[in-house]
Each structure stands twice: as structure tokens, then as C-alpha cells.
Design an enzyme around this catalytic site. Sequence first.
Site, PDB file in Angstrom:
ATOM      1  N   LYS A   1      34.651  44.911  45.731  1.00 27.56           N
ATOM      2  CA  LYS A   1      33.468  45.042  44.868  1.00 27.56           C
ATOM      3  C   LYS A   1      32.889  43.672  44.523  1.00 27.56           C
ATOM      4  CE  LYS A   1      35.798  47.075  41.586  1.00 27.56           C
ATOM      5  NZ  LYS A   1      37.149  47.138  42.185  1.00 27.56           N
TER       6      LYS A   1
ATOM      7  N   ARG B   1      34.006  52.268  34.265  1.00 27.83           N
ATOM      8  CA  ARG B   1      35.312  52.564  34.842  1.00 27.83           C
ATOM      9  C   ARG B   1      35.901  53.841  34.287  1.00 27.83           C
ATOM     10  NH1 ARG B   1      36.967  47.263  36.348  1.00 27.83           N
ATOM     11  NH2 ARG B   1      38.891  47.361  37.503  1.00 27.83           N
TER      12      ARG B   1
ATOM     13  N   ARG C   1      44.602  37.052  47.731  1.00 30.75           N
ATOM     14  CA  ARG C   1      43.362  36.722  47.013  1.00 30.75           C
ATOM     15  C   ARG C   1      43.506  35.443  46.201  1.00 30.75           C
ATOM     16  NH1 ARG C   1      40.286  40.836  43.336  1.00 30.75           N
ATOM     17  NH2 ARG C   1      42.340  41.167  42.426  1.00 30.75           N
TER      18      ARG C   1
ATOM     19  N   ARG D   1      45.445  35.569  40.423  1.00 30.05           N
ATOM     20  CA  ARG D   1      45.309  36.359  39.198  1.00 30.05           C
ATOM     21  C   ARG D   1      46.658  36.919  38.740  1.00 30.05           C
ATOM     22  NH1 ARG D   1      40.113  40.175  40.052  1.00 30.05           N
ATOM     23  NH2 ARG D   1      41.565  41.616  39.031  1.00 30.05           N
TER      24      ARG D   1
ATOM     25  N   ARG E   1      47.491  49.484  38.746  1.00 28.81           N
ATOM     26  CA  ARG E   1      46.022  49.485  38.738  1.00 28.81           C
ATOM     27  C   ARG E   1      45.482  50.578  39.644  1.00 28.81           C
ATOM     28  NH1 ARG E   1      45.034  43.578  40.365  1.00 28.81           N
ATOM     29  NH2 ARG E   1      42.829  44.171  40.429  1.00 28.81           N
TER      30      ARG E   1
HETATM   31  P1  AP5 Z   1      37.569  41.546  45.730  1.00 33.06           P
HETATM   32  O1  AP5 Z   1      36.148  41.395  46.108  1.00 33.06           O
HETATM   33  O2  AP5 Z   1      38.149  40.579  44.780  1.00 33.06           O
HETATM   34  O3  AP5 Z   1      37.839  43.065  45.256  1.00 33.06           O
HETATM   35  P2  AP5 Z   1      37.450  43.814  43.938  1.00 33.06           P
HETATM   36  O4  AP5 Z   1      37.090  45.197  44.306  1.00 33.06           O
HETATM   37  O5  AP5 Z   1      36.466  43.029  43.136  1.00 33.06           O
HETATM   38  O6  AP5 Z   1      38.888  43.826  43.247  1.00 33.06           O
HETATM   39  P3  AP5 Z   1      39.309  43.539  41.770  1.00 33.06           P
HETATM   40  O7  AP5 Z   1      40.803  43.362  41.782  1.00 33.06           O
HETATM   41  O8  AP5 Z   1      38.497  42.447  41.154  1.00 33.06           O
HETATM   42  O9  AP5 Z   1      38.995  44.865  41.110  1.00 33.06           O
HETATM   43  P4  AP5 Z   1      39.494  45.394  39.819  1.00 33.06           P
HETATM   44  O10 AP5 Z   1      38.558  46.496  39.631  1.00 33.06           O
HETATM   45  O11 AP5 Z   1      40.911  45.790  39.788  1.00 33.06           O
HETATM   46  O12 AP5 Z   1      39.491  44.117  38.832  1.00 33.06           O
HETATM   47  P5  AP5 Z   1      38.489  43.638  37.700  1.00 33.06           P
HETATM   48  O13 AP5 Z   1      38.440  42.180  37.704  1.00 33.06           O
HETATM   49  O14 AP5 Z   1      37.245  44.414  37.773  1.00 33.06           O
HETATM   50  O15 AP5 Z   1      38.441  41.565  47.073  1.00 33.06           O
HETATM   51  C1  AP5 Z   1      39.868  41.574  47.012  1.00 33.06           C
HETATM   52  C2  AP5 Z   1      40.431  40.593  48.063  1.00 33.06           C
HETATM   53  O16 AP5 Z   1      40.154  41.108  49.359  1.00 33.06           O
HETATM   54  C3  AP5 Z   1      39.789  39.197  48.025  1.00 33.06           C
HETATM   55  O17 AP5 Z   1      40.767  38.250  48.332  1.00 33.06           O
HETATM   56  C4  AP5 Z   1      38.710  39.254  49.111  1.00 33.06           C
HETATM   57  O18 AP5 Z   1      38.458  37.984  49.683  1.00 33.06           O
HETATM   58  C5  AP5 Z   1      39.332  40.223  50.110  1.00 33.06           C
HETATM   59  N1  AP5 Z   1      38.351  41.067  50.795  1.00 33.06           N
HETATM   60  C6  AP5 Z   1      37.224  41.646  50.257  1.00 33.06           C
HETATM   61  N2  AP5 Z   1      36.568  42.374  51.176  1.00 33.06           N
HETATM   62  C7  AP5 Z   1      37.318  42.283  52.334  1.00 33.06           C
HETATM   63  C8  AP5 Z   1      37.152  42.826  53.643  1.00 33.06           C
HETATM   64  N3  AP5 Z   1      36.095  43.624  53.957  1.00 33.06           N
HETATM   65  N4  AP5 Z   1      38.089  42.527  54.568  1.00 33.06           N
HETATM   66  C9  AP5 Z   1      39.171  41.727  54.259  1.00 33.06           C
HETATM   67  N5  AP5 Z   1      39.353  41.169  53.023  1.00 33.06           N
HETATM   68  C10 AP5 Z   1      38.436  41.442  52.074  1.00 33.06           C
HETATM   69  O19 AP5 Z   1      39.286  44.139  36.405  1.00 33.06           O
HETATM   70  C11 AP5 Z   1      40.510  43.538  36.035  1.00 33.06           C
HETATM   71  C12 AP5 Z   1      41.022  44.201  34.795  1.00 33.06           C
HETATM   72  O20 AP5 Z   1      40.095  44.000  33.713  1.00 33.06           O
HETATM   73  C13 AP5 Z   1      41.217  45.716  34.860  1.00 33.06           C
HETATM   74  O21 AP5 Z   1      42.473  46.064  35.412  1.00 33.06           O
HETATM   75  C14 AP5 Z   1      41.093  46.083  33.395  1.00 33.06           C
HETATM   76  O22 AP5 Z   1      42.278  45.806  32.687  1.00 33.06           O
HETATM   77  C15 AP5 Z   1      40.016  45.152  32.892  1.00 33.06           C
HETATM   78  N6  AP5 Z   1      38.658  45.716  32.976  1.00 33.06           N
HETATM   79  C16 AP5 Z   1      37.616  45.236  33.702  1.00 33.06           C
HETATM   80  N7  AP5 Z   1      36.527  46.001  33.548  1.00 33.06           N
HETATM   81  C17 AP5 Z   1      36.878  47.001  32.708  1.00 33.06           C
HETATM   82  C18 AP5 Z   1      36.201  48.122  32.182  1.00 33.06           C
HETATM   83  N8  AP5 Z   1      34.915  48.388  32.488  1.00 33.06           N
HETATM   84  N9  AP5 Z   1      36.880  48.956  31.355  1.00 33.06           N
HETATM   85  C19 AP5 Z   1      38.153  48.708  31.034  1.00 33.06           C
HETATM   86  N10 AP5 Z   1      38.862  47.672  31.495  1.00 33.06           N
HETATM   87  C20 AP5 Z   1      38.238  46.821  32.335  1.00 33.06           C
HETATM   88 MG    MG Z   2      36.563  41.995  41.298  1.00 31.54          MG
END
Ligand code: AP5
Ligand code: MG
Length: 214
Positions: free
Chosen positions: A13, A88, A127, A160, A171
Site C-alpha cells: 500500500k 481499517r 523491508r 520497523r 497483524r
Molecule cells: P509496503 O509498501 O511497506 O506495504 P504496506 O502495505 O504499506 O505495509 P505496511 O506494513 O505498512 O502495512 P500495515 O497496514 O501493516 O502498516 P501501517 O504502517 O499502515 O511494502 C512492504 C515491503 O514489500 C516493502 O519492503 C516493499 O519495498 C516491498 N514491496 C512492495 N510491493 C512489492 C512488490 N510488488 N514486489 C516485491 N516487494 C514489494 O500500520 C502500522 C500499525 O499502525 C498498525 O498495525 C496499527 O497498529 C497502527 N495503525 C495504522 N493505521 C491505523 C488505523 N487506521 N487504525 C488503527 N490502527 C492503525
Molecule cells: Mg505502509
Amino acid sequence: MKIIMLGAPGAGKGTQADMICAKYNIPHISTGDIFRANIKNNTELGQKAKSYMDQGLLVPDELVVDLVVDRVKTDDCKNGYVLDGFPRTIPQAEALENALKASGENVDYAIDVEVPDENIIKRMSGRRACVTCGATYHVEFAPTKVEGVCDKCGAELIIRDDDKPETVKNRLAVYHEQTQPLIDFYADRNVLKEVDGTKKLEEVFDAIVAILGA
Ligand code: AP5
Ligand code: MG
Ligand code: ZN
């Protein structure tokens, strides 16, 4: 153009949101990045969020809804934005919908980046993230020019805290239970678009551009 990124943790994402925002010149609003910046700066919000994030749990809705609703009302959002990691939960989606409705707006696209759970753990272990500018890299799939240093801003990259395999499993479980229902929510509103997130970064992006229009 108001876009929501859906998809499991690690689906890509953030990576795709960065590319969309660069191409269409709209802001990237990542709630995860906002929380990580608050943790780094040791704010009250950061202290509250950290215990949930470290366990792979969602931060309570009340800590995130107002923050996003206020953010999308700011001036730089008038031509649209990409929401990454929000909503979410169904209550978050309803809160956003109501806030937008009040000004006669709605979400234009909810893009679901589909990646099976088996692929996710491998991605997470490689990552690397920049907390200063929000850029995301992968040691194998999206390497930086200089190891450990952000190409965009020169800051030192981090692994991270929530990318440990045990936490990633939590997660994923939380995602299936609380976030996956949003796929039906946005399908019902006729804005859901699905892309195959197992393809290469550029191919996933091409599929998204085909949806949004050049
Ligand atoms: P990346 O682009 O980083 O993936 P992502 O979908 O953004 O993954 P996240 O881990 O950031 O998602 P998340 O939803 O768990 O975390 P968030 O920060 O939102 O890609 C992942 C890896 O793969 C990278 O190394 C990239 O280079 C690689 N990659 C990407 N595309 C690829 C491809 N096509 N081929 C190969 N490699 C590829 O949330 C973290 C925490 O914050 C949550 O757990 C929660 O506790 C809290 N939080 C955040 N938002 C909320 C909310 N709205 N409500 C409640 N809690 C929340
Ligand atoms: Mg992300
Ligand atoms: Zn950076």
C-alpha cells in the site's frame, strides 16, 4: 481524486501510494507513518499508539478518526489525496464517509492490493523504512543506492519494530478479522478496484494507473 489503499500488511500500500502521489501530485496520508513519527518524537499520541502497534494490534478508533478527518480538510487536500492505512475498521470507514458527506464528497477509488499471506512474511523481513520522509524500501525488491540510507532524503533507514515474524502473524490475523470487511463495504459503494499485488512494483503501478487514468 480521493483514493483509499486497501490490503494486508505488507501488500505494498505504502509503496504504491508513494508512486500515485508523485504522479498525480496529491498528498500521501499514511496513519502508520503519522504514528511512527509521533513515536519518534515521543508525543502523547505516540506513547499511546506504541503499545498497540508493537503487539500488531490496531490503535483504538478514537485515536485515529479525528486525526484523519481533520487532515483531509486541510488545504493541500483540495485536489484529492491517497489514504494509506485508513480506514481499517468499519467504524472508521463510516466516520470518514459521514465527514465527507457533510461537504457533499465521497471516496472515488478504494484500491485493494491483493497479496496472499504466504508472500507477506518474506516481504516484511526485508523491508527498510525511512521515518523522516516515509519512503519504503526492500533489501531485495526495492534496494537503496547506499545500504541503510534513504535515497530521497539521506536519513538512516530503520527496521520497523512490528516487522518481526510473530508480530506480522498477529497483524495478518487482525487484518482478516477487522479490515478485510472493508472490501465489501467499498464494493457496495461501487468504488472497489482490485489489483494483483504479487506482481513487480512497476506492474502493480501500471495496473493502478490503468484504473485511475493517465
Ligand atoms: P509496503 O509498501 O511497506 O506495504 P504496506 O502495505 O504499506 O505495509 P505496511 O506494513 O505498512 O502495512 P500495515 O497496514 O501493516 O502498516 P501501517 O504502517 O499502515 O511494502 C512492504 C515491503 O514489500 C516493502 O519492503 C516493499 O519495498 C516491498 N514491496 C512492495 N510491493 C512489492 C512488490 N510488488 N514486489 C516485491 N516487494 C514489494 O500500520 C502500522 C500499525 O499502525 C498498525 O498495525 C496499527 O497498529 C497502527 N495503525 C495504522 N493505521 C491505523 C488505523 N487506521 N487504525 C488503527 N490502527 C492503525
Ligand atoms: Mg505502509
Ligand atoms: Zn527519507
